[in-house]
Motif scaffolding. Structure first.
Motif, short mmCIF file in Angstrom:
data_model
loop_
_atom_site.label_atom_id
_atom_site.label_comp_id
_atom_site.label_asym_id
_atom_site.label_seq_id
_atom_site.Cartn_x
_atom_site.Cartn_y
_atom_site.Cartn_z
N LEU A 77 4.95 -3.50 -4.06
CA LEU A 77 4.22 -4.65 -3.68
C LEU A 77 2.78 -3.94 -3.78
CD1 LEU A 77 5.98 -5.99 -0.63
CD2 LEU A 77 5.53 -7.15 -2.84
N SER A 78 2.03 -4.68 -4.42
CA SER A 78 0.36 -4.23 -4.60
C SER A 78 -0.17 -4.87 -3.34
CB SER A 78 -0.36 -4.94 -5.56
OG SER A 78 -0.32 -6.32 -5.42
N LEU A 79 -1.31 -4.11 -3.01
CA LEU A 79 -2.03 -4.64 -1.31
C LEU A 79 -2.57 -6.27 -1.65
CD1 LEU A 79 -2.76 -3.33 0.88
CD2 LEU A 79 -5.19 -2.82 -0.07
N ALA A 102 -1.95 4.18 -3.80
CA ALA A 102 -3.19 3.81 -3.85
C ALA A 102 -3.40 2.41 -3.92
CB ALA A 102 -3.95 4.50 -5.18
N ARG A 103 -2.36 1.76 -4.50
CA ARG A 103 -2.47 0.17 -5.00
C ARG A 103 -1.66 -0.65 -3.96
NH1 ARG A 103 -0.92 -0.80 -10.77
NH2 ARG A 103 0.91 0.33 -10.27
N GLY A 104 -0.92 -0.14 -3.09
CA GLY A 104 -0.16 -0.88 -2.27
C GLY A 104 1.08 -0.20 -1.55
N MET A 105 2.31 -0.33 -1.76
CA MET A 105 3.22 0.09 -1.24
C MET A 105 4.76 -0.03 -1.94
SD MET A 105 4.62 -2.69 1.82
CE MET A 105 6.06 -1.81 2.18
N VAL A 106 5.62 0.79 -2.04
CA VAL A 106 6.81 1.13 -2.68
C VAL A 106 7.90 1.10 -1.66
CG1 VAL A 106 8.21 2.48 -4.16
CG2 VAL A 106 5.76 1.94 -4.89
N PRO A 162 -3.76 11.37 1.66
CA PRO A 162 -3.21 12.37 0.90
C PRO A 162 -3.34 12.19 -0.66
CG PRO A 162 -1.74 11.64 3.06
CD PRO A 162 -2.62 10.40 2.46
N ALA A 163 -3.21 13.13 -1.29
CA ALA A 163 -3.39 13.16 -2.79
C ALA A 163 -2.11 12.77 -3.30
CB ALA A 163 -3.42 14.66 -3.13
N LEU A 164 -0.92 12.88 -2.58
CA LEU A 164 0.45 12.21 -3.02
C LEU A 164 0.09 10.52 -3.03
CD1 LEU A 164 3.15 13.98 -0.86
CD2 LEU A 164 2.44 14.47 -3.19
N GLU A 165 -0.67 9.93 -2.59
CA GLU A 165 -0.72 8.45 -2.64
C GLU A 165 -1.36 8.03 -4.02
OE1 GLU A 165 -2.98 6.75 0.43
OE2 GLU A 165 -1.86 7.55 2.05
N GLY A 166 -2.01 8.94 -4.84
CA GLY A 166 -2.18 8.78 -6.06
C GLY A 166 -1.12 8.52 -7.08
N ALA A 167 0.03 9.41 -6.72
CA ALA A 167 1.14 9.50 -7.63
C ALA A 167 1.54 8.04 -7.69
CB ALA A 167 2.21 10.24 -7.00
N PRO A 168 2.52 7.91 -8.89
CA PRO A 168 2.94 6.39 -9.29
C PRO A 168 3.78 5.75 -8.12
CG PRO A 168 3.04 7.71 -11.23
CD PRO A 168 2.70 8.90 -10.09
N LEU A 169 4.54 6.57 -7.80
CA LEU A 169 5.50 6.21 -6.27
C LEU A 169 4.81 6.46 -4.93
CD1 LEU A 169 8.98 6.93 -7.92
CD2 LEU A 169 7.35 4.74 -7.92
N GLY A 170 3.58 7.33 -5.05
CA GLY A 170 2.96 7.27 -3.80
C GLY A 170 3.51 8.47 -2.77
N ALA A 171 3.01 8.15 -1.62
CA ALA A 171 3.60 9.30 -0.40
C ALA A 171 4.53 8.33 0.47
CB ALA A 171 2.34 9.75 0.24
N ALA A 172 5.63 9.43 0.71
CA ALA A 172 6.64 8.61 1.86
C ALA A 172 5.98 8.37 3.10
CB ALA A 172 7.71 9.65 1.93
N ARG A 173 6.33 7.44 3.61
CA ARG A 173 5.72 7.16 5.06
C ARG A 173 6.69 6.94 6.06
NH1 ARG A 173 1.67 9.51 4.14
NH2 ARG A 173 -0.56 8.56 3.72
N ALA A 174 7.74 6.31 5.85
CA ALA A 174 8.97 6.05 6.74
C ALA A 174 10.14 6.12 5.93
CB ALA A 174 8.47 4.83 7.51
N GLN A 175 11.27 5.87 6.69
CA GLN A 175 12.72 5.56 6.28
C GLN A 175 13.08 4.55 7.06
OE1 GLN A 175 15.71 8.48 7.04
NE2 GLN A 175 16.87 7.96 5.14
#
Length: 607
Positions: free
Chosen positions: A595-597, A435-439, A411-424
């Motif tokens: 955390l970066s990839l 785009a670089r890892g996970m937050v 998704p385009a949201l993954e390019g945002a600084p804090l990315g796209a939400a995947r889980a809680q």
């Protein structure tokens, strides 16, 4: 202490030169670090590009400072050891000072309380040496020497043994010497410094700083990284602000990179290291809104201004200064830092990532290997081969789900600084893919900061509502205190506190900030006056109001334990990216870690 007999007239005597020098030394040379400061400043004023400092037994038995500056001629050495003899000013204008030293007190003071030896040589001349022992000066003698000056001070305070009782341990004095050299080295990044401990015949390198290269900001960053650590510069914001002839520059750390004590706060005025109460108070005020009271900011800040706008001749040690307009200097520090902190947006310190990686304890891999990331098609084939066998339609459905997930574009949201939400996780932590890892975001801490910033914006736009007191509070004060309070009456009124004169030294409080509820007007006024006396400005009332807004933000935020929908989580991430200070909560703690990839792959032994 007994009272003097009024019938006995004491005789007025002229003290001899040795006694005068020993008294003056008590003001200039407080401890070995003070002697190092004076000698290194002399070396810098001489244009040195390399300064070597050595000491033994915490500086009590030996201090040696060697420089490659312009040096002194043999005929000038006796004059240099005379009180108030200096080459740095002519005495006509004590405000137009461009050097570290100017009082002409350091060398004669050191010679009065210790055994001092100076060896110096200027270009085109032979070297010369002179010694002073407890104020007694020996004749100048020729001596082979390199270009520059070597000053050697032995047995500090041997002529005033009572002062030795106030010396601290060798370790404490050594730390003070190192701190002094570091401060001066920060102010002069283009000068090389070495610091050595030569106690008991062994030479131990304490500090080595090579001259920095490049533009001033880059040179300063390199020097600060060498002294304070690369972690500081990686988590610091460059500061550059100017107002009415004063310029503020340097680096200030993110709120999430703070200390438990005020031990890493460095202030400079025209490159002179100072410990100025007003400037340190301004530093605290700038971070007031983003740090809890038990945490302290880290910063190295430089104020540059024309010499006539600041008086450095306030104290013999020259560690205090007095600005012609202290309010201007304080306002520049507060506004410059707050602007930089707001511009940092959602950025948080990188040390959180290191702490998070350290918390993981992955099982040691049987074999370390390097693995490239496979293509989407390769992943699909691998998933099909790994599908459970003998499950019929379930296996086919599993394969189709995995294949579809693998082929779906990010998704385009993954390019945002804090990315796209995947889980809680645990109804409190949002996991987002970037785009670089996970937050990983603390939803309550993040939303608390967002609500707090919104409340502050509303306060700035609409002002602080005031409540009129049914019976106005009359507060009796000294005339000077009342005048100081009424000078800032307009500022207080903007915060909801209305104060008016009531005759004599009394003031009357007619309104208090409604947000504070039932406030003790008398105690509020006293607190403001204490802060005015201590720092020259008052932020106490604003801090109280902000504390109430912070509590309101805490209670009005998304609570831990609440499940959030994907659109709510993504909305929170987008608002964090657009809100100043969202990288830390109202108490200075981080709101997210990243955390970066590459970091993740290291945890699994892939890197």
């Amino acid at each position: 202490m007994s009272k003097p007999d009024r019938n006995i007239r004491p005789e007025i005597r002229q003290l001899d030169e040795a006694a005068v020098n020993r008294i003056a030394a008590g003001e200039v040379v407080e401890r070995p670090a003070s002697a190092v400061k004076e000698l290194v400043e002399n070396a810098l004023d001489a244009g040195a590009t390399r300064i070597d400092v050595a000491y033994a037994d915490g500086g009590k038995t030996l201090i040696r400072v060697r420089d490659d500056g312009c040096g002194m001629a043999g005929d000038d050495l006796p004059l240099a050891l005379s009180r108030h003899a200096t080459s740095k000013i002519d005495g006509s204008d004590l405000l137009n000072i461009h050097s570290f030293g100017f009082r002409g007190e350091a060398l004669p003071s050191l010679g009065a309380v210790g055994r001092l030896r100076i060896v110096s040589r200027i270009a085109g001349s032979e070297g010369a040496a002179i010694t002073v022992d407890g104020g007694r000066m020996a004749p100048v003698r020729p001596e082979a020497a390199q270009y520059g000056t070597v000053v050697e001070l032995r047995d500090l305070f041997h002529a005033t043994p009572a002062r030795l009782k106030f010396m601290r341990s060798d370790r404490a004095e050594s730390q003070a010497i190192a701190d002094t050299v570091k401060r001066l080295a920060m102010a002069e990044p283009y000068v090389s410094f070495t610091l050595s401990d030569i106690s008991q015949g062994d030479t131990r390198a304490v500090l080595r700083l090579d001259a920095a290269q490049g533009a001033l900001f880059d040179a300063l960053e390199d020097r600060l990284a060498a002294i304070l650590g690369r972690e500081f510069t990686e988590n610091a914001l460059p500061i550059d602000a100017e107002r009415e002839g004063l310029r503020l520059s340097g680096f200030a750390a993110l709120p999430t990179y703070s200390r438990g004590a005020a031990v890493a706060q460095y202030m400079f005025v025209n490159n002179r290291p100072v410990r100025d109460k007003m400037l340190l108070g301004a530093l605290r005020a700038a971070y007031m809104d983003v740090l809890s009271r038990d945490r302290h900011p880290v910063a190295a800040l430089f104020i540059a201004c024309p010499p006539e706008l600041v008086d450095v001749n306030v104290h013999p040690a020259k560690s205090e200064v007095r600005f012609r307009d202290p309010g201007l200097a304080r306002g520049l520090v507060v506004s410059g830092l707050r602007h930089a902190l707001a511009g940092a947006g959602h950025r948080a310190t990188s040390t959180n990532t290191g702490a998070m990686l350290g918390a993981f304890q992955p099982a040691p891999p049987a074999r370390a290997y390097q693995m490239d990331r496979p293509s989407s098609g390769a992943r699909t084939t691998a998933y099909q081969l790994q599908a459970p066998q003998g499950m019929g339609e379930s296996a086919a459905l599993w394969q189709g789900t995995v294949a579809a997930r693998a082929d779906t574009p990010a998704p385009a949201l993954e390019g945002a600084p804090l990315g796209a939400a995947r889980a809680q996780l645990h109804e409190n932590y949002i996991v987002a893919q970037t785009a670089r890892g996970m937050v990983i975001v603390d939803q309550h801490a993040a939303h608390e900061r967002l609500v707090y910033e919104k409340l502050k914006r509303q306060r700035a736009e609409n002002g602080v509502p005031a409540q009129a007191l049914l019976i106005p509070e009359i507060v009796e004060l000294y005339d000077s205190d009342a005048a100081a309070l009424l000078e800032i009456a307009d500022q207080l009124a903007a915060l909801g506190l209305v104060v008016e004169p009531f005759g004599g030294g009394a003031v009357v409080v007619r309104e208090t900030p409604a947000i504070l509820g039932t406030a003790d007007a008398r105690a509020l006024v006293r607190d403001i006056l204490d802060e005015l006396a201590d720092q020259g400005a008052s932020t106490g009332l604003e801090a109280r109001i902000d504390a109430v807004l912070s509590r309101m933000a805490c209670h009005g935020s998304v609570r831990s334990g609440r499940q959030m929908r994907p659109d709510e989580m993504n909305a929170l991430l987008r608002e964090m990216e657009a809100t100043p200070h969202s990288g830390q909560c109202n108490h200075g703690r981080p709101t997210y870690v990243e955390l970066s990839l590459d970091d993740i792959e290291k945890l699994f032994g892939r890197r």
